[in-house]
Structures are given as structure tokens and as C-alpha cells.
Design a protein around this motif. Sequence first.
Motif, PDB file in Angstrom:
ATOM      1  N   ALA A   1     -73.017  28.555  24.677  1.00 43.44           N
ATOM      2  CA  ALA A   1     -72.731  27.712  23.506  1.00 43.44           C
ATOM      3  C   ALA A   1     -71.987  26.453  23.938  1.00 43.44           C
ATOM      4  CB  ALA A   1     -71.906  28.497  22.487  1.00 43.44           C
ATOM      5  N   GLY A   2     -71.093  26.602  24.920  1.00 41.85           N
ATOM      6  CA  GLY A   2     -70.364  25.442  25.435  1.00 41.85           C
ATOM      7  C   GLY A   2     -71.277  24.455  26.113  1.00 41.85           C
ATOM      8  N   ARG A   3     -72.213  24.954  26.899  1.00 40.70           N
ATOM      9  CA  ARG A   3     -73.146  24.062  27.594  1.00 40.70           C
ATOM     10  C   ARG A   3     -73.989  23.255  26.604  1.00 40.70           C
ATOM     11  NH1 ARG A   3     -73.603  24.426  32.848  1.00 40.70           N
ATOM     12  NH2 ARG A   3     -72.861  26.230  34.016  1.00 40.70           N
ATOM     13  N   HIS A   4     -74.282  23.870  25.467  1.00 38.12           N
ATOM     14  CA  HIS A   4     -75.104  23.189  24.460  1.00 38.12           C
ATOM     15  C   HIS A   4     -74.240  22.531  23.374  1.00 38.12           C
ATOM     16  CE1 HIS A   4     -77.994  26.081  26.270  1.00 38.12           C
ATOM     17  NE2 HIS A   4     -78.844  25.095  26.079  1.00 38.12           N
ATOM     18  N   GLU A   5     -72.912  22.608  23.567  1.00 36.72           N
ATOM     19  CA  GLU A   5     -71.972  22.029  22.600  1.00 36.72           C
ATOM     20  C   GLU A   5     -72.268  22.525  21.184  1.00 36.72           C
ATOM     21  OE1 GLU A   5     -71.742  17.727  23.218  1.00 36.72           O
ATOM     22  OE2 GLU A   5     -72.566  18.101  25.229  1.00 36.72           O
ATOM     23  N   ASP A   6     -72.562  23.802  21.087  1.00 36.98           N
ATOM     24  CA  ASP A   6     -72.940  24.412  19.810  1.00 36.98           C
ATOM     25  C   ASP A   6     -71.710  25.099  19.225  1.00 36.98           C
ATOM     26  OD1 ASP A   6     -74.012  25.793  17.687  1.00 36.98           O
ATOM     27  OD2 ASP A   6     -75.810  26.447  18.769  1.00 36.98           O
ATOM     28  N   PHE A   7     -70.950  24.347  18.444  1.00 33.72           N
ATOM     29  CA  PHE A   7     -69.703  24.870  17.904  1.00 33.72           C
ATOM     30  C   PHE A   7     -69.955  25.973  16.873  1.00 33.72           C
ATOM     31  CE2 PHE A   7     -66.122  24.590  14.842  1.00 33.72           C
ATOM     32  CZ  PHE A   7     -65.104  24.988  15.702  1.00 33.72           C
ATOM     33  N   GLU A   8     -71.027  25.838  16.108  1.00 35.80           N
ATOM     34  CA  GLU A   8     -71.350  26.870  15.113  1.00 35.80           C
ATOM     35  C   GLU A   8     -71.618  28.200  15.796  1.00 35.80           C
ATOM     36  OE1 GLU A   8     -74.605  27.810  11.567  1.00 35.80           O
ATOM     37  OE2 GLU A   8     -74.428  25.787  12.399  1.00 35.80           O
TER      38      GLU A   8
ATOM     39  N   GLU B   1     -64.917  27.059  35.403  1.00 31.97           N
ATOM     40  CA  GLU B   1     -66.287  26.956  35.898  1.00 31.97           C
ATOM     41  C   GLU B   1     -66.827  25.533  35.714  1.00 31.97           C
ATOM     42  OE1 GLU B   1     -68.053  29.007  37.547  1.00 31.97           O
ATOM     43  OE2 GLU B   1     -66.808  30.799  37.432  1.00 31.97           O
ATOM     44  N   ILE B   2     -66.540  24.931  34.571  1.00 30.52           N
ATOM     45  CA  ILE B   2     -66.995  23.569  34.329  1.00 30.52           C
ATOM     46  C   ILE B   2     -66.316  22.602  35.297  1.00 30.52           C
ATOM     47  CG2 ILE B   2     -66.878  21.658  32.683  1.00 30.52           C
ATOM     48  CD1 ILE B   2     -69.158  23.550  32.129  1.00 30.52           C
ATOM     49  N   GLY B   3     -65.022  22.814  35.542  1.00 22.77           N
ATOM     50  CA  GLY B   3     -64.303  21.975  36.489  1.00 22.77           C
ATOM     51  C   GLY B   3     -64.885  22.065  37.888  1.00 22.77           C
ATOM     52  N   GLU B   4     -65.280  23.276  38.284  1.00 19.56           N
ATOM     53  CA  GLU B   4     -65.886  23.456  39.604  1.00 19.56           C
ATOM     54  C   GLU B   4     -67.229  22.735  39.687  1.00 19.56           C
ATOM     55  OE1 GLU B   4     -64.664  25.335  42.502  1.00 19.56           O
ATOM     56  OE2 GLU B   4     -62.990  24.624  41.281  1.00 19.56           O
TER      57      GLU B   4
ATOM     58  N   HIS C   1     -66.403  15.517  29.772  1.00 21.37           N
ATOM     59  CA  HIS C   1     -65.576  15.121  28.634  1.00 21.37           C
ATOM     60  C   HIS C   1     -66.080  15.759  27.343  1.00 21.37           C
ATOM     61  CE1 HIS C   1     -63.956  11.237  30.736  1.00 21.37           C
ATOM     62  NE2 HIS C   1     -63.398  12.355  31.186  1.00 21.37           N
ATOM     63  N   ARG C   2     -67.400  15.819  27.182  1.00 24.89           N
ATOM     64  CA  ARG C   2     -67.956  16.448  25.975  1.00 24.89           C
ATOM     65  C   ARG C   2     -67.607  17.933  25.946  1.00 24.89           C
ATOM     66  NH1 ARG C   2     -72.783  13.890  27.400  1.00 24.89           N
ATOM     67  NH2 ARG C   2     -73.739  15.958  27.685  1.00 24.89           N
ATOM     68  N   PHE C   3     -67.678  18.585  27.105  1.00 21.12           N
ATOM     69  CA  PHE C   3     -67.347  20.003  27.149  1.00 21.12           C
ATOM     70  C   PHE C   3     -65.863  20.226  26.841  1.00 21.12           C
ATOM     71  CE2 PHE C   3     -66.017  23.921  29.195  1.00 21.12           C
ATOM     72  CZ  PHE C   3     -66.969  24.803  28.722  1.00 21.12           C
ATOM     73  N   THR C   4     -65.018  19.334  27.337  1.00 27.30           N
ATOM     74  CA  THR C   4     -63.588  19.446  27.038  1.00 27.30           C
ATOM     75  C   THR C   4     -63.349  19.285  25.539  1.00 27.30           C
ATOM     76  OG1 THR C   4     -62.974  18.595  29.223  1.00 27.30           O
ATOM     77  CG2 THR C   4     -61.301  18.491  27.505  1.00 27.30           C
ATOM     78  N   ASP C   5     -64.039  18.333  24.902  1.00 26.39           N
ATOM     79  CA  ASP C   5     -63.910  18.153  23.452  1.00 26.39           C
ATOM     80  C   ASP C   5     -64.358  19.414  22.711  1.00 26.39           C
ATOM     81  OD1 ASP C   5     -63.003  15.598  23.823  1.00 26.39           O
ATOM     82  OD2 ASP C   5     -64.939  14.638  23.456  1.00 26.39           O
ATOM     83  N   PHE C   6     -65.462  19.996  23.172  1.00 24.92           N
ATOM     84  CA  PHE C   6     -65.946  21.227  22.569  1.00 24.92           C
ATOM     85  C   PHE C   6     -64.896  22.337  22.719  1.00 24.92           C
ATOM     86  CE2 PHE C   6     -67.757  25.388  23.631  1.00 24.92           C
ATOM     87  CZ  PHE C   6     -68.450  25.698  22.474  1.00 24.92           C
TER      88      PHE C   6
END
Length: 259
Positions: A60-67, A97-100, A113-118
Motif C-alpha cells: 500500500a505504501g509503494r502505491h501510496e494507497d492510504f485507503e 526498507e525505503i531508506g535502503e 518524499h512521497r513515501f514519507t508523506d504517505f
Amino acid sequence: MLKWCSYCQRFMHEIVPYDDFRMTHGFCPACMSAHENVFANHVVERAQILRRIFTALFDAGRHEDFEAASQIIETAIAANCRPVDILMGMISPMLYEIGEEWKRGALSVDAEHRFTDFSEKVVGLVEARIGSAMAASPAPSNGTLLFLMNAPGNRHDLAVRILSIWLECHGTKVRMVEDDMDRDRFMRSITAERPKYLLISMAVTDQRDAVAGIARAVEALPQDIRPKTIVGGYPIKAGLIDSIPDAELIPDISALQIA
């Protein structure tokens, strides 16, 4: 690594290597004593629930799917995961994992940045659930007061925000301090509020001198108002820094159960 109880779905503590924020599974003492056979089918099946939830939340994070993330968190809570443990055992490893991936060049700065916002939205969602639970069962008002801050120069506050929530759920009173606060004002705040601990989170080794300066200034305060300075963060976990004058270095977050 983050040690997680496979049965009761709770964060237990950190283990070596401390600079690896992936999850590893085991059983807490209470669950070990409650089950004669921790490898029984129903125990193993319960452990697998967490892995599926974590994978779904990461996707869900990879797709920025907050719902989708909102629904997954509700599923995790229904599976007996405490909201604070979702932060420690799911959101924290996800950020690692995203940072790596970003360090390997597999992720663009914009995507990071988008993932951090999510992640901030997800943390806010979990924080709201924690707030509702704490309102129903208020923590004692006499918990230990500590100041928590990023090392100067670190503008990413999501990690200390998660740490603050975790500490508060353990009965500690946390006061977040801006890393660029004027030094004299900072010392006046310590004198007025009398925290027992000052926690500083480092992100990179270049912050050592600034942290040492803060620890030195705190050490110069009168003994009856001087908090104990504790420093953590990636350089400490990875063993890149092994000492800072006038400060205690702690690689394991579970050592901060100081309420």
C-alpha cells in the motif's frame, strides 16, 4: 533487528544487528509459558498473519494507497496488534526498507518524499487510534518527564515522532524540543521543567560535534536540575560512534522504558 512476538503480536525489544530495522520473530516469555508447543498449527498460523499484514501494508505504501493502508491497519488491530506496535513493528521497518532503496539508487528522491508523506499520514491514523485508547484508559499523571529532540541538522522528524508515541504509551511524559532552539532558551526550559532525561536522536556521524556541545552544556547545569543525556540513532546502532563526552549511548530502543 526488531524482535516481535509471533503470537501476541507485540514489539518485544531490539537485537543485534541494531542497525538492521527488519523484523525477526520469536515468543515473549508470557506466550512461551502459555503454550506448551509454540510450533503447534494454530500458533504458526497466527504468526503468519503478521507477515501477510506487513507485506500488504508495504505494498500500500509503494502505491501510496492510504485507503488500503487504513483497512490494513484495522485488520492488524483486529488481529490483536496494538496500535503502538504497528508503529514499531511495521511502520519503522517500512521506512528503513525505503531508506535502503533510496541509498542504493533504486528510488528517486521524489518517490522517497512521497513515501514519507504517505507514512506521516499512516502514523497520524495510528496515533489517533492510540489517542482514543489512552483517553479511555488515561496514563498516570506522574510519569517521568523527558525531553526528546533530533540532533541539529536533521529535519526528518518521523522517527522521533514514532519514538515519542511509543514512550508515551509506556507512561512517560515527552516534550518534543526543536533542534534549532536557541541554547539559552533551551537551558531555561530545562531549568523550568526539570526533565529527568534528554534524548537526542542522531541520523549521521557529522552531527557528533553538535550533540557533544549540547551534552557539555547540559552537564554544566547544577546537579539538582541536570537531566541525563542519552543519545541514539543510526550512527550509534551501527557502531560508527562509540562515545560522546557527558552522554550515554543506547543502541536498543527498549532500554528507554524509563517511566
